[in-house]
Design a protein around this motif. Structure first.
Motif, PDB file in Angstrom:
ATOM      1  N   GLU A  89      10.047  -6.553  -5.519  1.00  0.00           N
ATOM      2  CA  GLU A  89       8.738  -7.080  -7.207  1.00  0.00           C
ATOM      3  C   GLU A  89       8.899  -5.709  -7.023  1.00  0.00           C
ATOM      4  N   THR A  90       8.322  -5.478  -8.705  1.00  0.00           N
ATOM      5  CA  THR A  90       7.805  -3.836  -8.684  1.00  0.00           C
ATOM      6  C   THR A  90       6.257  -4.364  -9.287  1.00  0.00           C
ATOM      7  N   HIS A 144       4.058   1.715  -9.700  1.00  0.00           N
ATOM      8  CA  HIS A 144       4.723   2.611  -8.474  1.00  0.00           C
ATOM      9  C   HIS A 144       5.183   1.389  -7.611  1.00  0.00           C
ATOM     10  N   VAL A 145       4.475  -0.159  -6.984  1.00  0.00           N
ATOM     11  CA  VAL A 145       4.745   0.285  -5.360  1.00  0.00           C
ATOM     12  C   VAL A 145       5.047  -1.602  -5.841  1.00  0.00           C
ATOM     13  N   ALA A 146       6.241  -1.518  -4.903  1.00  0.00           N
ATOM     14  CA  ALA A 146       7.546  -2.015  -4.466  1.00  0.00           C
ATOM     15  C   ALA A 146       6.521  -3.442  -3.413  1.00  0.00           C
ATOM     16  N   HIS A 147       6.553  -4.322  -3.798  1.00  0.00           N
ATOM     17  CA  HIS A 147       6.748  -5.412  -2.218  1.00  0.00           C
ATOM     18  C   HIS A 147       7.904  -6.516  -2.124  1.00  0.00           C
ATOM     19  N   GLN A 160      11.722   4.441  -0.733  1.00  0.00           N
ATOM     20  CA  GLN A 160      10.805   5.732  -1.664  1.00  0.00           C
ATOM     21  C   GLN A 160      11.819   7.334  -2.407  1.00  0.00           C
ATOM     22  N   TYR A 214      14.851   5.066  -4.900  1.00  0.00           N
ATOM     23  CA  TYR A 214      13.677   4.746  -6.255  1.00  0.00           C
ATOM     24  C   TYR A 214      13.006   5.750  -6.225  1.00  0.00           C
ATOM     25  N   GLN A 223      10.694   6.505  -8.893  1.00  0.00           N
ATOM     26  CA  GLN A 223       9.205   5.656  -9.543  1.00  0.00           C
ATOM     27  C   GLN A 223       8.753   5.082  -8.362  1.00  0.00           C
ATOM     28  N   ILE A 224       9.457   4.136  -7.446  1.00  0.00           N
ATOM     29  CA  ILE A 224       8.330   3.703  -5.571  1.00  0.00           C
ATOM     30  C   ILE A 224       7.333   4.792  -5.377  1.00  0.00           C
ATOM     31  N   VAL A 276       4.571   1.026  -1.249  1.00  0.00           N
ATOM     32  CA  VAL A 276       6.349   0.306   0.028  1.00  0.00           C
ATOM     33  C   VAL A 276       4.892  -0.531   0.505  1.00  0.00           C
TER      34      VAL A 276
END
Length: 184
Positions: A118-119, A122-125, A144, A147, A149-150, A153
């Motif tokens: 999930e994003t 700029h945070v990915a989970h 990172q 991608y 934009q991330i 994490v």
């Protein structure tokens, strides 16, 4: 570690004016690799006659080992355009590989590459499984890199144990620095 791989390929050395025709007529027989153009500049050579001006290299599929193995469609194109079938070593580097390819290279056989996340901005989970946890920092770094934009994490730690569905998270990588946005 950075990945590198050399591919020994068949290619066509042809005049620039034939590039568009090649891309249309023999498109199914080209390398067609993500993050790699099919038409490239020829490598610098020692003598000018080896690399006439106005020529490019068109990379053919890895399926072809020699000129005899080329399909009739490609042979006809070669005859019609008077291009040359040549060998070309394509140097693939880290930037040529996808997130999945890089992570798969770093994980032992039998451990799946985390493919869904999930994003939020700029945070990915990630929800990593137990077998993936020892490789969580590598997975986060590659994520990172691949991608852009991330920037941050995270992965869930433990299980949800209350009615508000709040859970603990571990920051695996944070390129932003400072405070990590709170996720509930």
């Amino acid at each position: 570690s950075k990945m590198a791989k050399d591919l020994d390929l068949l290619a066509l050395r042809l005049r620039v004016q034939h590039i568009q025709t090649a891309m249309k007529e023999i498109r199914h027989h080209l390398l067609n690799m993500s993050r790699q153009a099919n038409a490239i500049e020829p490598p610098p050579s020692t003598t000018p006659e080896e690399t006439p001006k106005g020529e490019k290299i068109v990379l053919l599929s890895r399926d072809f080992k020699d000129a005899e193995s080329l399909p009739d469609e490609v042979k006809a194109f070669v005859d019609r355009t008077q291009c040359k079938v040549v060998r070309h070593t394509l140097c693939l580097r880290y930037s040529n590989f996808t997130y999945e390819e890089v992570v798969r290279e770093h994980l032992p056989k039998g451990i799946d590459v985390p493919s869904s996340f999930e994003t939020i901005g700029h945070v990915a989970h990630l929800n990593l499984r137990g077998s993936q946890l020892p490789y969580r920092l590598v997975i986060a770094k590659v994520m990172q890199d691949k991608y852009p934009q991330i920037k941050t994490v995270l992965t869930k730690v433990g299980t949800i144990q209350n009615t508000f569905r709040v859970f603990s998270m571990e920051v695996l990588s944070d390129a932003v620095g400072g405070e990590v946005p709170r996720i509930a």
